[in-house]
Scaffold this motif. Structure first.
Motif, short mmCIF file in Angstrom:
data_model
loop_
_atom_site.label_atom_id
_atom_site.label_comp_id
_atom_site.label_asym_id
_atom_site.label_seq_id
_atom_site.Cartn_x
_atom_site.Cartn_y
_atom_site.Cartn_z
N SER A 4 0.83 -1.20 0.00
CA SER A 4 0.00 0.00 0.00
C SER A 4 0.87 1.25 0.00
O SER A 4 2.04 1.21 0.36
N ALA A 39 -3.54 3.81 -1.76
CA ALA A 39 -3.64 2.87 -2.87
C ALA A 39 -3.15 1.50 -2.41
O ALA A 39 -2.18 1.40 -1.65
N TRP A 40 -3.83 0.45 -2.88
CA TRP A 40 -3.48 -0.91 -2.54
C TRP A 40 -3.39 -1.74 -3.81
O TRP A 40 -4.21 -1.59 -4.73
N LEU A 41 -2.40 -2.63 -3.86
CA LEU A 41 -2.30 -3.59 -4.95
C LEU A 41 -3.18 -4.78 -4.59
O LEU A 41 -2.87 -5.56 -3.70
N ILE A 45 -5.60 -2.22 -9.00
CA ILE A 45 -5.18 -1.23 -8.01
C ILE A 45 -6.44 -0.54 -7.51
O ILE A 45 -7.26 -0.08 -8.30
N CYS A 62 -7.72 2.63 -5.28
CA CYS A 62 -7.35 3.91 -4.68
C CYS A 62 -8.59 4.49 -3.99
O CYS A 62 -9.70 4.40 -4.52
N SER A 80 -10.66 -10.13 -4.59
CA SER A 80 -10.51 -9.53 -5.92
C SER A 80 -11.22 -10.37 -6.98
O SER A 80 -11.80 -9.82 -7.92
N ILE A 108 -0.48 -3.37 -14.35
CA ILE A 108 -0.87 -2.94 -13.02
C ILE A 108 0.32 -2.98 -12.06
O ILE A 108 0.56 -2.05 -11.30
N ARG A 109 1.09 -4.06 -12.11
CA ARG A 109 2.23 -4.19 -11.20
C ARG A 109 3.28 -3.12 -11.47
O ARG A 109 3.81 -2.51 -10.54
N PHE A 134 2.13 0.22 -10.10
CA PHE A 134 2.24 0.31 -8.65
C PHE A 134 3.70 0.41 -8.22
O PHE A 134 4.03 1.18 -7.30
N TRP A 190 4.86 3.88 -8.57
CA TRP A 190 4.38 4.71 -7.46
C TRP A 190 5.26 4.51 -6.22
O TRP A 190 5.55 5.47 -5.51
#
Length: 360
Positions: A7, A49-51, A56, A58, A181, A321-322, A325, A328
């Motif tokens: 996160s 934000a969380w993977l 993701i 947010c 998920s 997505i990975r 993140f 970030w």
């Protein structure tokens, strides 16, 4: 013992509004952000934000901003679908030539292959970013999503789910998040299936594409395999003046660019589909490319890998997505130290911060 989810948190209270605005822009280069003429000192954000598996999530508060995706950004390799749940406040703007207004409780769908211009009031929101291939595995055909507002019964269920998920995701382990998920994707699929079943002319649920572009997009989808799919052919077959054709697609980077994007995105969807067994060369021929080499070169330029690599790995290398993140996280490592507490309130916080309590 299971680890908690990866996160991040960005808070203008911690690093100051100008530093927060800089990091916000660096973290979201696929969008352009401005403050509608207001000072950077007025910017306020507190977002986490969380993977979450292949997505993701947010969630947080944001001051009034103008967010856009421009034609020159459409070839950046982004191949995502975003769901914006407005928990409080309002988002409105222009999508595909029509005005869109999202009130509290609405979910707005955004497609990275299209442009948009949105302005928000001070809002609390949940923003879910997921790869298009995740939807391809759920649905035989992904419907046209851009600008759709989910107000169906399943859309309301999905909105309640996103709101609840944003509250409990900090306590989830990675194993729990994986199960949740998968459930979230099922809910998304159910809501999007109702889009597919609803008529496009229903303006209460979605903006209608301008008439010219709607006709041309339908023609393009029906003729993606044609080597003769050109602006001249479209203009002739549909009886549309070239000037009108170019104006209709100017916001999407031009008609030729749109044809290429649709071919490449369709190729990507087919490569990820479990029941698609044609070779890369056969797909190139099916989608109207001059040769396998031409197709592979264009595919790599858009997605950062070859078609064979995408099929083998199940993901593309650009805009994953990975990787988003991880980028970030790297920004977070270079973030400035927390700003000292000011002796007096900054101009932006004095007007907007007290209202946040109403959103909690």
């Amino acid at each position: 013992m299971n680890d908690r989810l990866p996160s991040l948190r960005l808070s203008s209270d911690k690093i100051g509004p100008r530093n927060a605005l800089r990091l916000w822009r660096e973290a979201l280069p696929q969008f352009r952000t401005d403050l509608n003429g207001r000072s950077g000192d007025d910017f306020f954000v507190d977002v986490s934000a969380w993977l979450l598996g292949s997505m993701i999530l947010c969630s947080g508060h944001l001051s009034s901003v103008r967010l856009s995706r421009e034609p020159d950004q459409l070839m950046d390799g982004q191949n995502h679908v975003c769901l914006l749940y407005v928990a409080a406040g309002q988002w409105q703007g222009e999508i595909d030539g029509y005005t869109v207004r999202c009130q509290a409780g609405d979910i707005l769908c955004l497609d990275s292959s299209h442009t948009f211009h949105l302005t928000s009031t001070l809002s609390r929101y949940v923003f879910l970013i997921l790869p298009r291939e995740a939807l391809t595995r759920l649905m035989a055909k992904v419907p046209s999503l851009h600008g759709r507002i989910l107000r169906s019964p399943s859309g309301h269920v999905l909105a309640a789910h996103l709101d609840t998920l944003s509250r409990y995701v900090p306590s989830l382990t990675e194993d729990e998040a994986g199960r949740i998920s998968r459930g979230s994707l099922s809910l998304i699929g159910a809501a999007l299936c109702e889009i597919e079943d609803s008529p496009l002319s229903d303006k209460t649920s979605a903006p209608l594409l301008p008439a010219v572009r709607m006709r041309v997009e339908r023609y393009i989808e029906q003729n993606l395999s044609s080597h003769d799919l050109t602006p001249d052919t479209i203009s002739r077959d549909l009886g549309i003046a070239r000037s009108s054709l170019y104006r209709a697609f100017s916001s999407l980077g031009g008609i030729s660019s749109h044809i290429q994007l649709r071919r490449l995105d369709t190729a990507c969807e087919l490569l990820f589909h479990p029941e698609e067994h044609r070779s890369v060369g056969e797909l190139a021929e099916t989608l109207g490319f001059e040769s396998t080499a031409t197709f592979s070169k264009a595919f790599r330029r858009r997605f950062g890998c070859s078609p064979r690599e995408a099929r083998t790995s199940g993901v593309t290398k650009l805009g994953t997505i990975r990787s988003m993140f991880d980028a970030w996280c790297q920004l977070g490592e270079t973030a400035p130290a927390p700003a000292p507490a000011p002796k007096t309130q900054t101009r932006g916080r004095s007007s907007e911060a007290p209202r946040l309590a109403a959103f909690a």
